[in-house]
Enzyme design. Structure first.
Site, PDB file in Angstrom:
ATOM      1  CE1 TYR A 173      40.627  33.713  34.168  1.00 29.05           C
ATOM      2  CE2 TYR A 173      41.477  31.719  33.131  1.00 29.05           C
ATOM      3  CZ  TYR A 173      41.071  33.039  33.045  1.00 29.05           C
ATOM      4  OH  TYR A 173      41.112  33.689  31.824  1.00 29.05           O
ATOM      5  N   PRO A 192      40.185  31.995  24.345  1.00 32.98           N
ATOM      6  CG  PRO A 192      40.241  34.281  24.772  1.00 32.98           C
ATOM      7  CD  PRO A 192      39.532  33.032  25.165  1.00 32.98           C
ATOM      8  N   GLY A 193      43.668  31.350  23.884  1.00 33.94           N
ATOM      9  CA  GLY A 193      44.876  30.841  24.529  1.00 33.94           C
ATOM     10  C   GLY A 193      45.594  32.021  25.141  1.00 33.94           C
ATOM     11  CE1 TYR A 194      48.716  31.582  29.875  1.00 35.64           C
ATOM     12  CE2 TYR A 194      48.509  29.614  28.504  1.00 35.64           C
ATOM     13  CZ  TYR A 194      48.526  30.216  29.758  1.00 35.64           C
ATOM     14  OH  TYR A 194      48.330  29.451  30.877  1.00 35.64           O
ATOM     15  CB  ILE A 195      45.745  37.156  24.426  1.00 34.05           C
ATOM     16  CG1 ILE A 195      44.753  36.049  24.019  1.00 34.05           C
ATOM     17  CG2 ILE A 195      45.612  38.363  23.514  1.00 34.05           C
ATOM     18  CD1 ILE A 195      44.954  35.424  22.665  1.00 34.05           C
ATOM     19  N   GLY A 246      43.061  45.728  27.397  1.00 33.42           N
ATOM     20  CA  GLY A 246      43.363  44.383  26.930  1.00 33.42           C
ATOM     21  C   GLY A 246      42.471  43.917  25.794  1.00 33.42           C
ATOM     22  CE  LYS A 283      37.577  33.672  32.159  1.00 33.53           C
ATOM     23  NZ  LYS A 283      36.892  34.791  31.504  1.00 33.53           N
ATOM     24  CB  THR A 309      43.905  35.512  37.241  1.00 36.37           C
ATOM     25  OG1 THR A 309      44.746  36.668  37.164  1.00 36.37           O
ATOM     26  CG2 THR A 309      43.581  35.036  35.847  1.00 36.37           C
ATOM     27  CB  ALA A 325      34.466  41.964  32.985  1.00 38.30           C
TER      28      ALA A 325
HETATM   29  N1  NAP Z   1      45.003  37.684  28.381  1.00 36.41           N
HETATM   30  C1  NAP Z   1      44.899  36.389  28.125  1.00 36.41           C
HETATM   31  O1  NAP Z   1      45.892  35.732  27.741  1.00 36.41           O
HETATM   32  C2  NAP Z   1      43.585  35.684  28.249  1.00 36.41           C
HETATM   33  C3  NAP Z   1      43.504  34.337  27.879  1.00 36.41           C
HETATM   34  C4  NAP Z   1      42.287  33.681  27.976  1.00 36.41           C
HETATM   35  C5  NAP Z   1      41.163  34.347  28.423  1.00 36.41           C
HETATM   36  N2  NAP Z   1      41.270  35.659  28.793  1.00 36.41           N
HETATM   37  C6  NAP Z   1      40.045  36.314  29.255  1.00 36.41           C
HETATM   38  O2  NAP Z   1      39.816  37.444  28.442  1.00 36.41           O
HETATM   39  C7  NAP Z   1      39.173  38.461  29.204  1.00 36.41           C
HETATM   40  C8  NAP Z   1      39.966  39.748  29.126  1.00 36.41           C
HETATM   41  O3  NAP Z   1      41.263  39.511  29.623  1.00 36.41           O
HETATM   42  P1  NAP Z   1      42.426  40.623  29.545  1.00 36.41           P
HETATM   43  O4  NAP Z   1      43.709  39.894  29.663  1.00 36.41           O
HETATM   44  O5  NAP Z   1      42.165  41.514  28.420  1.00 36.41           O
HETATM   45  O6  NAP Z   1      42.166  41.379  30.947  1.00 36.41           O
HETATM   46  P2  NAP Z   1      42.724  42.784  31.470  1.00 36.41           P
HETATM   47  O7  NAP Z   1      43.724  43.357  30.528  1.00 36.41           O
HETATM   48  O8  NAP Z   1      43.126  42.534  32.891  1.00 36.41           O
HETATM   49  O9  NAP Z   1      41.409  43.726  31.434  1.00 36.41           O
HETATM   50  C9  NAP Z   1      40.330  43.345  32.208  1.00 36.41           C
HETATM   51  C10 NAP Z   1      39.175  44.298  31.975  1.00 36.41           C
HETATM   52  O10 NAP Z   1      38.073  43.799  32.745  1.00 36.41           O
HETATM   53  C11 NAP Z   1      37.651  44.800  33.651  1.00 36.41           C
HETATM   54  N3  NAP Z   1      37.136  44.185  34.863  1.00 36.41           N
HETATM   55  C12 NAP Z   1      37.771  43.416  35.775  1.00 36.41           C
HETATM   56  N4  NAP Z   1      36.934  43.087  36.779  1.00 36.41           N
HETATM   57  C13 NAP Z   1      35.739  43.672  36.494  1.00 36.41           C
HETATM   58  C14 NAP Z   1      34.481  43.738  37.131  1.00 36.41           C
HETATM   59  N5  NAP Z   1      34.252  43.118  38.309  1.00 36.41           N
HETATM   60  N6  NAP Z   1      33.493  44.459  36.550  1.00 36.41           N
HETATM   61  C15 NAP Z   1      33.680  45.106  35.386  1.00 36.41           C
HETATM   62  N7  NAP Z   1      34.851  45.081  34.720  1.00 36.41           N
HETATM   63  C16 NAP Z   1      35.864  44.374  35.270  1.00 36.41           C
HETATM   64  C17 NAP Z   1      38.854  45.678  33.873  1.00 36.41           C
HETATM   65  O11 NAP Z   1      38.450  46.962  34.352  1.00 36.41           O
HETATM   66  P3  NAP Z   1      39.509  47.960  35.065  1.00 36.41           P
HETATM   67  O12 NAP Z   1      40.340  48.520  33.937  1.00 36.41           O
HETATM   68  O13 NAP Z   1      38.658  48.956  35.741  1.00 36.41           O
HETATM   69  O14 NAP Z   1      40.318  47.121  35.998  1.00 36.41           O
HETATM   70  C18 NAP Z   1      39.443  45.703  32.470  1.00 36.41           C
HETATM   71  O15 NAP Z   1      38.726  46.621  31.661  1.00 36.41           O
HETATM   72  C19 NAP Z   1      39.051  37.911  30.638  1.00 36.41           C
HETATM   73  O16 NAP Z   1      37.777  37.342  30.817  1.00 36.41           O
HETATM   74  C20 NAP Z   1      40.113  36.839  30.677  1.00 36.41           C
HETATM   75  O17 NAP Z   1      39.828  35.857  31.627  1.00 36.41           O
HETATM   76  C21 NAP Z   1      42.449  36.335  28.719  1.00 36.41           C
END
Ligand code: NAP
Length: 240
Positions: free
Chosen positions: A147, A177-180, A13, A151, A86, A83
Site C-alpha cells: 500500500y 488523508p490521514g485516518y478518516i 466512503g 501511494k 488494502t 479508488a
Molecule cells: N479511509 C481512510 O482512512 C483513508 C486514509 C488515507 C487514504 N485513503 C484512500 O482514500 C481512498 C478511498 O478510501 P475509502 O476508505 O473511502 O475506501 P472504501 O470505503 O473501501 O471505498 C472504496 C471505493 O473504491 C472502489 N474500488 C475498490 N477497488 C476498485 C477498483 N479496482 N476499481 C474501481 N473501484 C474500486 C469501491 O467500489 P465497491 O464499492 O464496488 O467495492 C468503493 O467505491 C482510497 O484510495 C484509500 O486508499 C483512505
C-alpha cells in the site's frame, strides 16, 4: 455548461463524499465502482448520481468505461483517482498476490484512468486531476509495504503529470488523508481505533467530507496555479 467530473470508487466512503460535494458544486458527476452493486444502487437512489461499474485495474475496461461516461455526460474535465484497496500483511508474510492486487488497483489504476483521459484534456486545454494518496504513502506503515509503495508512486505520477500538463491548462495534485472515519476504519476493533486516534494531535479521525472539500478546491478555477502539490489532511499526525 456543467463540467463533467469522474470519481473512481465514488460510491462509498471518501469517494462518495467527493461525488456528492462535486455534484453540489454544480458538476455533472459520474461515480465509478468495482463490484458492490448494492452500495452503488443505494448511492444512486440517495443522491441521483449515476454509477458506472468497472475495475480501474483493467486498462481496457477503463477505456470502455470512460467512453460510456463521456457518451452520457460529455468529456471528462475533472478526474478524481480515489479508488483504492488494502491487502495488509507484514512483509515476511506478504504474498505476491497481495502485492500485485494493491499495485494493480492503487498505482496502475491511476495510470489506467488518466492515460485515456489525458489526450482530450490536452486538446481542450483544460483538466483537473486529483489523486487520493495516503499518509502511509508519505511515511510508510507496518504491514503495508504494498500500500505504501502504491501511494508513494501516486505522488510520483502526480508530480510528473503536473510538469507535462501545465502548459495545456491541466493541473494534477494529490491529497494524503490521514485516518478518516470510513466504514473500513470504523470496522477495526475499538481498541485499535483508540490507539490510532491517540496518535492524531487533533484527537479525532477525519471525515470524508473534509477530504471532499480539499478536492472541491483543487478542481476549482481558484486553484489554477496549484499544480503538482500534495495536501496533507491528517489532523497534524505527520509533516513532510
Ligand atoms: N479511509 C481512510 O482512512 C483513508 C486514509 C488515507 C487514504 N485513503 C484512500 O482514500 C481512498 C478511498 O478510501 P475509502 O476508505 O473511502 O475506501 P472504501 O470505503 O473501501 O471505498 C472504496 C471505493 O473504491 C472502489 N474500488 C475498490 N477497488 C476498485 C477498483 N479496482 N476499481 C474501481 N473501484 C474500486 C469501491 O467500489 P465497491 O464499492 O464496488 O467495492 C468503493 O467505491 C482510497 O484510495 C484509500 O486508499 C483512505
Amino acid at each position: 455548461m456543467a463540467r463533467t467530473a469522474l470519481v473512481t470508487g465514488g460510491t462509498r466512503g471518501i469517494g462518495a463524499a467527493i461525488s456528492i460535494a462535486l455534484k453540489n458544486a454544480g458538476y455533472a458527476v459520474a461515480a465509478n465502482y468495482a463490484g458492490n452493486d448494492e452500495a452503488a444502487a443505494k448511492f444512486t437512489e440517495e443522491t441521483g448520481i449515476k454509477t458506472y461499474k468497472w475495475s480501474v485495474a483493467d486498462y481496457d475496461a477503463c477505456t470502455a468505461g470512460i467512453a460510456a461516461v463521456e457518451a452520457d455526460l460529455g468529456p471528462v474535465e475533472v478526474l478524481v483517482n480515489n479508488a483504492g484497496i488494502t491487502r495488509d500483511a507484514p512483509f515476511h508474510k506478504m504474498t505476491r498476490e497481495q502485492w500485485q492486487q494493491v499495485i494493480d488497483t492503487n498505482l496502475s489504476g491511476v495510470f489506467n484512468m488518466t492515460h485515456p483521459i489525458w489526450p482530450g484534456m490536452r486538446e481542450r486545454k483544460f483538466g483537473r486531476i486529483v489523486t487520493i494518496s495516503s499518509i502511509n504513502g508519505q511515511k510508510g506503515q507496518f504491514a503495508q509495504v504494498n500500500y505504501a509503495a502504491s501511494k508513494a508512486g501516486d505522488l510520483g505520477i502526480t508530480k510528473s503529470l503536473a510538469q507535462e500538463g501545465a502548459r495545456f491548462g491541466i493541473t494534477a495534485n494529490a491529497i494524503c488523508p490521514g485516518y478518516i472515519g470510513t466504514e473500513m476504519v470504523m470496522a477495526v476493533p475499538e481498541k485499535i481505533r483508540e490507539s490510532i486516534i491517540s496518535q492524531i494531535p487533533a484527537g479525532r479521525l477525519g471525515t470524508p467530507e473534509e477530504i471532499a472539500r480539499c478536492v472541491k478546491f483543487l478542481v476549482s478555477d481558484d486553484a489554477e496555479f496549484i499544480n503538482g502539490s500534495t495536501i496533507s489532511a491528517n489532523g497534524g499526525q505527520f509533516f513532510v
